[in-house]
Design a protein around this motif. Sequence first.
Motif, PDB file in Angstrom:
ATOM      1  N   SER A 251      40.124  42.548  44.405  1.00 23.64           N
ATOM      2  CA  SER A 251      40.098  42.563  45.084  1.00 23.64           C
ATOM      3  C   SER A 251      42.179  41.781  45.630  1.00 23.64           C
ATOM      4  O   SER A 251      42.498  41.376  45.097  1.00 23.64           O
ATOM      5  CB  SER A 251      38.871  41.822  45.536  1.00 23.64           C
ATOM      6  OG  SER A 251      37.585  42.272  45.499  1.00 23.64           O
TER       7      SER A 251
ATOM      8  N   GLY B 285      39.723  34.204  51.549  1.00 29.54           N
ATOM      9  CA  GLY B 285      39.553  35.369  50.299  1.00 29.54           C
ATOM     10  C   GLY B 285      37.936  35.985  49.975  1.00 29.54           C
ATOM     11  O   GLY B 285      37.124  35.697  50.896  1.00 29.54           O
ATOM     12  N   LEU B 286      37.197  35.562  49.025  1.00 30.96           N
ATOM     13  CA  LEU B 286      36.201  36.072  48.735  1.00 30.96           C
ATOM     14  C   LEU B 286      34.976  34.655  48.839  1.00 30.96           C
ATOM     15  O   LEU B 286      33.652  35.231  49.393  1.00 30.96           O
ATOM     16  CB  LEU B 286      35.750  36.607  46.959  1.00 30.96           C
ATOM     17  CG  LEU B 286      36.784  37.058  46.324  1.00 30.96           C
ATOM     18  CD1 LEU B 286      36.345  37.741  45.645  1.00 30.96           C
ATOM     19  CD2 LEU B 286      35.909  39.113  47.196  1.00 30.96           C
TER      20      LEU B 286
ATOM     21  N   ALA C  17      32.923  40.902  48.283  1.00 33.64           N
ATOM     22  CA  ALA C  17      31.772  39.677  48.300  1.00 33.64           C
ATOM     23  C   ALA C  17      30.677  40.615  48.140  1.00 33.64           C
ATOM     24  O   ALA C  17      29.621  39.079  47.883  1.00 33.64           O
ATOM     25  CB  ALA C  17      32.800  38.490  49.264  1.00 33.64           C
TER      26      ALA C  17
ATOM     27  N   ALA D 234      38.342  41.841  50.859  1.00 33.31           N
ATOM     28  CA  ALA D 234      37.464  40.933  50.290  1.00 33.31           C
ATOM     29  C   ALA D 234      36.094  41.104  50.935  1.00 33.31           C
ATOM     30  O   ALA D 234      34.928  40.565  50.051  1.00 33.31           O
ATOM     31  CB  ALA D 234      38.233  39.317  50.837  1.00 33.31           C
TER      32      ALA D 234
ATOM     33  N   THR E  79      43.274  39.392  47.859  1.00 32.57           N
ATOM     34  CA  THR E  79      42.955  38.531  47.437  1.00 32.57           C
ATOM     35  C   THR E  79      44.048  37.184  47.437  1.00 32.57           C
ATOM     36  O   THR E  79      45.165  37.927  46.638  1.00 32.57           O
ATOM     37  CB  THR E  79      41.638  37.647  47.152  1.00 32.57           C
ATOM     38  OG1 THR E  79      42.116  37.601  45.343  1.00 32.57           O
ATOM     39  CG2 THR E  79      40.104  38.232  47.552  1.00 32.57           C
TER      40      THR E  79
ATOM     41  N   PRO F 247      34.131  40.932  41.538  1.00 31.77           N
ATOM     42  CA  PRO F 247      34.701  41.071  42.480  1.00 31.77           C
ATOM     43  C   PRO F 247      35.005  42.259  42.762  1.00 31.77           C
ATOM     44  O   PRO F 247      35.631  43.519  43.425  1.00 31.77           O
ATOM     45  CB  PRO F 247      35.097  40.556  43.412  1.00 31.77           C
ATOM     46  CG  PRO F 247      35.986  39.943  42.234  1.00 31.77           C
ATOM     47  CD  PRO F 247      34.907  39.953  40.967  1.00 31.77           C
TER      48      PRO F 247
END
Length: 300
Positions: free
Chosen positions: A207, A26-27, A238, A234, A209, A204
């Motif tokens: 997103s 993910g992020l 980020a 993502a 994720t 974020p």
Amino acid sequence: MSTNWTARDVPDQHGRVAVVTGANTGLGFATAEVLAARGATVVLAVRDLDRGRRAAARLPGDVTVQQLDLTSLASVRDAAAALRATHPRIDLLVNNAGVMYTPKQTTRDGFERQFGTNHLGHFALTGLLLDALLPVPGSRVVTVSSVGHRIRAAIHFDDLNWERSYSRAGAYGQSKLANLMFTYELQRRLAAHGAGTVAAAAHPGVSNTELVRNSPAAVRAPMDRLAPFLAQPAAMGALPTLRAATDPAVLGGQYYGPGGRGEVRGYPRVVTSSPQSYDLAVQRRLWAVSEELTGVRFPV
């Protein structure tokens, strides 16, 4: 520099050491990927070593893995000791890992899982690593919050662990509000100490994720349907973290998020958090309680 800040605007990171929590997916992975590509020595601080190693194998440059379970203060202490031994100087700590909307659960130390993981684990990690950041010019601590800090959010000092009743959204909101209050109080302490280290925060937006995997089906199903239209990838989510972590213009105590309507998506810019997040008395009380609960005292 372009008006729309992107990963291309991240300055050269050679010579910098960056620790990113929850960076196997993910992020966190997207953040680590850009930092590594720009030349940073990146440490993926993750709970699952196997997943961390697989993630590291997909990244360019100098990337290592450190086991870190934020639900265990013993693990946080062990990880911090290992990181200090391997990296006596750290330029960047990104407090990214988190859980969202979990069923009622506790950490190994008995804290409500979202508050214990998202806030207390990162609070302890930061305090234990801060001595490695303070001597480093331009060092930063970036903590990832959420638009969820506005939703049913308050610091419930009379029931921080939600023992009387439990709300997934309320507990998540409390933890994300705590992330911001921690950042603001940390920055105030750093400034009073005359430190060059900067504390900043980011979120974020919405997103796409794995974070929503613990959401109830009634919440997760519509989110899955709307994700292609509402959520951003993502790599975009980020960007606020990356900007807070690397933009030379960042000031201590700033909060970065997507610049689109409702801060749901878009390129990163400075945003404001909820009015209650700026309450100095609550920030200071939360800090004192967090020190008591974790047993970690900061050098500032």
